[in-house]
Design an enzyme around this catalytic site. Structure first.
Site, PDB file in Angstrom:
ATOM      1  N   GLY A 126     -14.362  -4.540  -1.566  1.00  0.00           N
ATOM      2  CA  GLY A 126     -15.427  -4.307  -1.802  1.00  0.00           C
ATOM      3  C   GLY A 126     -14.958  -4.838  -3.590  1.00  0.00           C
ATOM      4  CG  HIS A 127     -13.555  -8.344  -3.373  1.00  0.00           C
ATOM      5  ND1 HIS A 127     -13.143  -9.308  -2.527  1.00  0.00           N
ATOM      6  CD2 HIS A 127     -12.440  -7.598  -3.311  1.00  0.00           C
ATOM      7  CE1 HIS A 127     -11.570  -8.883  -2.552  1.00  0.00           C
ATOM      8  NE2 HIS A 127     -11.605  -7.993  -2.256  1.00  0.00           N
ATOM      9  N   GLY A 159      -4.759  -2.278  -3.351  1.00  0.00           N
ATOM     10  CA  GLY A 159      -6.068  -2.655  -3.233  1.00  0.00           C
ATOM     11  C   GLY A 159      -6.495  -2.370  -4.546  1.00  0.00           C
ATOM     12  CG  ASP A 160      -9.776  -1.010  -4.576  1.00  0.00           C
ATOM     13  OD1 ASP A 160     -11.038  -1.857  -3.977  1.00  0.00           O
ATOM     14  OD2 ASP A 160     -10.075   0.340  -4.475  1.00  0.00           O
ATOM     15  N   GLY A 175      -8.692  -5.943  -8.912  1.00  0.00           N
ATOM     16  CA  GLY A 175      -9.640  -6.440  -8.986  1.00  0.00           C
ATOM     17  C   GLY A 175      -9.874  -8.201  -9.187  1.00  0.00           C
ATOM     18  CE  LYS A 176      -8.290  -7.883  -3.701  1.00  0.00           C
ATOM     19  NZ  LYS A 176      -8.073  -5.971  -4.116  1.00  0.00           N
ATOM     20  CD  GLN A 220      -8.879  -5.464   3.590  1.00  0.00           C
ATOM     21  OE1 GLN A 220      -8.185  -6.016   2.927  1.00  0.00           O
ATOM     22  NE2 GLN A 220      -9.323  -5.076   2.571  1.00  0.00           N
TER      23      GLN A 220
HETATM   24  P1  GDP Z   1     -11.070  -5.192  -6.102  1.00  0.00           P
HETATM   25  O1  GDP Z   1     -11.342  -5.144  -4.497  1.00  0.00           O
HETATM   26  O2  GDP Z   1      -9.513  -6.613  -6.396  1.00  0.00           O
HETATM   27  O3  GDP Z   1     -11.715  -7.231  -6.454  1.00  0.00           O
HETATM   28  O4  GDP Z   1     -11.415  -4.599  -7.421  1.00  0.00           O
HETATM   29  P2  GDP Z   1     -13.218  -3.661  -6.994  1.00  0.00           P
HETATM   30  O5  GDP Z   1     -13.977  -4.329  -7.680  1.00  0.00           O
HETATM   31  O6  GDP Z   1     -12.927  -2.797  -5.826  1.00  0.00           O
HETATM   32  O7  GDP Z   1     -12.083  -2.736  -8.105  1.00  0.00           O
HETATM   33  C1  GDP Z   1     -11.786  -3.287  -9.660  1.00  0.00           C
HETATM   34  C2  GDP Z   1     -13.362  -2.267 -10.869  1.00  0.00           C
HETATM   35  O8  GDP Z   1     -12.168  -2.596 -12.001  1.00  0.00           O
HETATM   36  C3  GDP Z   1     -14.293  -2.632 -10.316  1.00  0.00           C
HETATM   37  O9  GDP Z   1     -15.085  -1.796 -10.791  1.00  0.00           O
HETATM   38  C4  GDP Z   1     -14.104  -4.098 -12.314  1.00  0.00           C
HETATM   39  O10 GDP Z   1     -15.659  -4.045 -12.386  1.00  0.00           O
HETATM   40  C5  GDP Z   1     -13.422  -2.972 -12.711  1.00  0.00           C
HETATM   41  N1  GDP Z   1     -13.099  -4.125 -13.111  1.00  0.00           N
HETATM   42  C6  GDP Z   1     -11.859  -4.918 -13.314  1.00  0.00           C
HETATM   43  N2  GDP Z   1     -11.334  -5.623 -14.651  1.00  0.00           N
HETATM   44  C7  GDP Z   1     -11.591  -4.290 -15.241  1.00  0.00           C
HETATM   45  C8  GDP Z   1     -10.305  -4.284 -16.666  1.00  0.00           C
HETATM   46  O11 GDP Z   1      -9.851  -4.954 -17.392  1.00  0.00           O
HETATM   47  N3  GDP Z   1     -11.009  -2.891 -17.170  1.00  0.00           N
HETATM   48  C9  GDP Z   1     -11.932  -2.132 -16.759  1.00  0.00           C
HETATM   49  N4  GDP Z   1     -12.212  -1.503 -17.236  1.00  0.00           N
HETATM   50  N5  GDP Z   1     -12.422  -2.171 -14.952  1.00  0.00           N
HETATM   51  C10 GDP Z   1     -12.279  -3.695 -14.738  1.00  0.00           C
HETATM   52  P1  IMO Z   2     -10.515  -4.889  -1.382  1.00  0.00           P
HETATM   53  O1  IMO Z   2     -10.281  -5.485  -1.136  1.00  0.00           O
HETATM   54  C1  IMO Z   2      -8.857  -0.397  -1.534  1.00  0.00           C
HETATM   55  C2  IMO Z   2      -7.462   0.630   2.763  1.00  0.00           C
HETATM   56  C3  IMO Z   2      -8.399   2.172   2.901  1.00  0.00           C
HETATM   57  C4  IMO Z   2      -7.324   2.962   3.837  1.00  0.00           C
HETATM   58  C5  IMO Z   2      -6.664   2.093   4.432  1.00  0.00           C
HETATM   59  C6  IMO Z   2      -6.718   1.400   5.833  1.00  0.00           C
HETATM   60  O2  IMO Z   2     -11.047  -4.164  -2.267  1.00  0.00           O
HETATM   61  O3  IMO Z   2      -9.355  -4.179  -2.618  1.00  0.00           O
HETATM   62  P2  IMO Z   2      -8.985   0.229   6.612  1.00  0.00           P
HETATM   63  O4  IMO Z   2     -11.150   0.469   6.851  1.00  0.00           O
HETATM   64  O5  IMO Z   2      -8.999  -1.278   6.848  1.00  0.00           O
HETATM   65  O6  IMO Z   2      -8.793   0.631   8.557  1.00  0.00           O
HETATM   66  O7  IMO Z   2      -8.587   1.362   5.839  1.00  0.00           O
HETATM   67  O8  IMO Z   2      -7.003   0.481   3.896  1.00  0.00           O
HETATM   68  N1  IMO Z   2      -8.114  -0.127   2.171  1.00  0.00           N
HETATM   69  C7  IMO Z   2      -8.347  -0.273   0.724  1.00  0.00           C
HETATM   70  N2  IMO Z   2      -8.183   0.240  -0.503  1.00  0.00           N
HETATM   71  N3  IMO Z   2      -9.151  -1.552  -1.756  1.00  0.00           N
HETATM   72  C8  IMO Z   2      -9.608  -2.726  -0.162  1.00  0.00           C
HETATM   73  O9  IMO Z   2      -9.983  -3.128  -0.228  1.00  0.00           O
HETATM   74  C9  IMO Z   2      -8.974  -1.637   1.025  1.00  0.00           C
HETATM   75  N4  IMO Z   2      -8.836  -2.184   2.214  1.00  0.00           N
HETATM   76  C10 IMO Z   2      -8.737  -1.118   3.155  1.00  0.00           C
HETATM   77  O10 IMO Z   2      -8.438   2.914   1.887  1.00  0.00           O
HETATM   78  O11 IMO Z   2      -6.160   3.696   2.820  1.00  0.00           O
HETATM   79 MG    MG Z   3     -12.301  -3.289  -4.535  1.00  0.00          MG
END
Ligand code: GDP
Ligand code: IMO
Ligand code: MG
Length: 422
Positions: free
Chosen positions: A40-41, A12-13, A15-16, A224
């Site tokens: 959290g996107h 997850g996270d 940068g989707k 995720q």
């Molecule tokens: P998602 O859940 O896949 O949408 O990703 P998140 O938003 O949770 O986490 C990605 C984090 O990295 C966010 O704070 C973005 O603003 C940041 N981000 C995305 N792309 C880049 C990148 O290329 N460089 C840096 N430094 N930050 C990035």
């Molecule tokens: P995005 O879409 C990162 C993780 C939680 C925990 C496990 C189960 O922003 O990438 P849950 O609340 O789904 O029952 O938690 O999955 N988790 C994530 N980790 N990015 C996410 O979403 C996540 N959504 C759930 O931290 O380990």
């Molecule tokens: Mg996220």
């Protein structure tokens, strides 16, 4: 037309949100297919930084339709907050957001059950986001869930039946004291329902298939990542939905024949938030450096993310499960200051090296690393591939060779514009 899918290949996270926003101009419809407010996107543009939880990341572009698909679990209280924070920055999305009648609702008592279950687990906590995800999907699979379509008829009766059963579980099974929270959760939840009712509830499977027939283009936005998938992730430390490409079929009602491009998105290193195995984790200065430079703190919960090197064993597994056709590498700039960069190319288990993901990711795994030279250059201002330092070209080539998939986008910063399309 076919549906393109964009999904996370790690934990997850990746940068989707940023990349869906970047790609949205190429599509007519943007649709979420699973997960819920655990996601959290983050998007950044024109000095706006915004985090979306349930709402698709196409909402900031004009004349695009956004769909919350049947595979999503939706909490009206969170939805209301999202709508309010969008409206504060001038975005009214009533006309361009559609909600599937078949999406399941997260009830206030699901949130309480999530907390009670995590409490009861002690040392074996999943590290859930406490948004009620697992209890809501459990009710769905147990055929006892409430859906968005239920809001249209006899809703209160159905709600109170579910609530009564959940409270019995909280009392008898968990001995969990919910008295201080329930009233407040319910208040914001019922207010949320009134906000939801201002939106159109649709049979999104019919809508999407009709629009495809009419020549409209659709991108499905995963939440995720593959290593958190209920089937193929690091079970039980996973979420409760299918985060993989197949999830787009069940979560939107799209036939596998109608899946087009599969964009697999990964960070140039790895992070994980919550508990569970993480073979390349660096609990040392390297991990801290990645966390500081990458600002690795959860977008939903604010928790520090665990950080480590890129894991090719896990990445190749994810590519295989999803049939990834194009790779997108994120947060490349976070590696700017490293003299050398490690990549895990295999796991040594009991003296033997494997390149396939084993059944259990336990502490017997010793990652085998190769080391590549760092580029030691600030990438955040570059605007074209011709400015890539040789060491970065080498890093990209190395990953493309090890995965046999082209890296089509390289992200060098959080902003929309810090994106190099190859
Ligand atoms: P998602 O859940 O896949 O949408 O990703 P998140 O938003 O949770 O986490 C990605 C984090 O990295 C966010 O704070 C973005 O603003 C940041 N981000 C995305 N792309 C880049 C990148 O290329 N460089 C840096 N430094 N930050 C990035
Ligand atoms: P995005 O879409 C990162 C993780 C939680 C925990 C496990 C189960 O922003 O990438 P849950 O609340 O789904 O029952 O938690 O999955 N988790 C994530 N980790 N990015 C996410 O979403 C996540 N959504 C759930 O931290 O380990
Ligand atoms: Mg996220």
């Amino acid at each position: 037309m076919k549906v393109d899918v964009l999904l996370g290949l790690q934990w997850g996270d990746e940068g989707k949100g940023k990349i869906v926003d970047v790609l949205t101009p190429n599509y007519d419809i943007i649709s979420r297919f699973q997960g819920g407010p655990n996601a959290g996107h983050t998007l950044e543009f024109n000095n706006i930084k915004h985090v979306l939880h349930t709402i698709p990341s196409g909402v900031f572009r004009e004349n695009k339709m956004n769909v919350i698909g049947n595979g999503v679990v939706l909490d009206p209280a969170v939805f209301k907050k999202e709508i309010e924070s969008l409206s504060k920055i001038g975005f009214d999305i009533k006309k361009n957001l559609l909600i599937s009648k078949k999406a399941h609702l997260i009830l206030p008592t699901h949130r309480l059950l999530d907390a009670a279950s995590e409490n009861a687990k002690g040392d074996t906590k999943i590290g859930s986001t406490l948004k009620g995800i697992a209890p809501a999907y459990r009710d769905k699979i147990g055929r006892e869930g409430l859906r968005v379509g239920d809001l249209l008829e006899n809703f209160e009766e159905k709600y109170f039946q579910r609530k009564t059963q959940h409270l019995l579980m909280l009392d008898i099974f968990y001995n969990y004291d919910y008295t201080s929270q329930l009233e407040e959760y319910e208040k914001e939840w019922f207010e949320g329902i009134e906000v939801m009712k201002q939106f159109r509830f649709i049979d999104s499977e019919n809508y999407l298939n009709n629009e495809l027939k009419n020549g409209q283009s659709v991108i499905a936005e995963g939440a995720q990542g593959t290593m958190l998938d209920i089937e193929f992730g690091s079970y039980p430390y996973v979420t409760s939905s299918n985060t993989i490409c197949a999830g787009a079929c069940t979560g939107l009602g799209i036939s596998p024949k109608n899946i087009g491009e599969v964009f697999g998105i990964f960070k140039a290193y790895c992070t994980r938030v919550g508990s569970g195995p993480f073979p390349t984790e660096q609990e040392n200065n390297t991990g801290q450096k990645l966390r500081d430079k990458g600002n690795e703190y959860g977008s939903t919960t604010g928790r520090p993310r665990r950080c480590g090197w890129l894991d090719m064993v896990a990445l190749n597994y994810s590519i295989m499960i999803n049939g990834v056709s194009s790779l997108i590498m994120m947060k490349t700039d976070v590696l700017d200051d490293f003299d050398s960069i490690k990549i895990c190319t295999g796991y040594r288990i009991n003296g033997e090296i494997t390149r396939e993901l084993p059944y259990e990711l336990n502490n017997k795994i010793e990652p085998v690393y190769e080391e590549l030279p760092g580029w030691k250059k600030d990438l955040t201002g570059i605007t074209s591939e011709s400015e890539f330092p040789d060491e970065l070209k080498n890093y990209i080539k190395y990953i493309e060779e090890k995965t046999s998939v082209p890296i089509k986008i390289v992200s060098v910063g959080p902003n929309r514009q810090q994106t190099i399309i190859r």
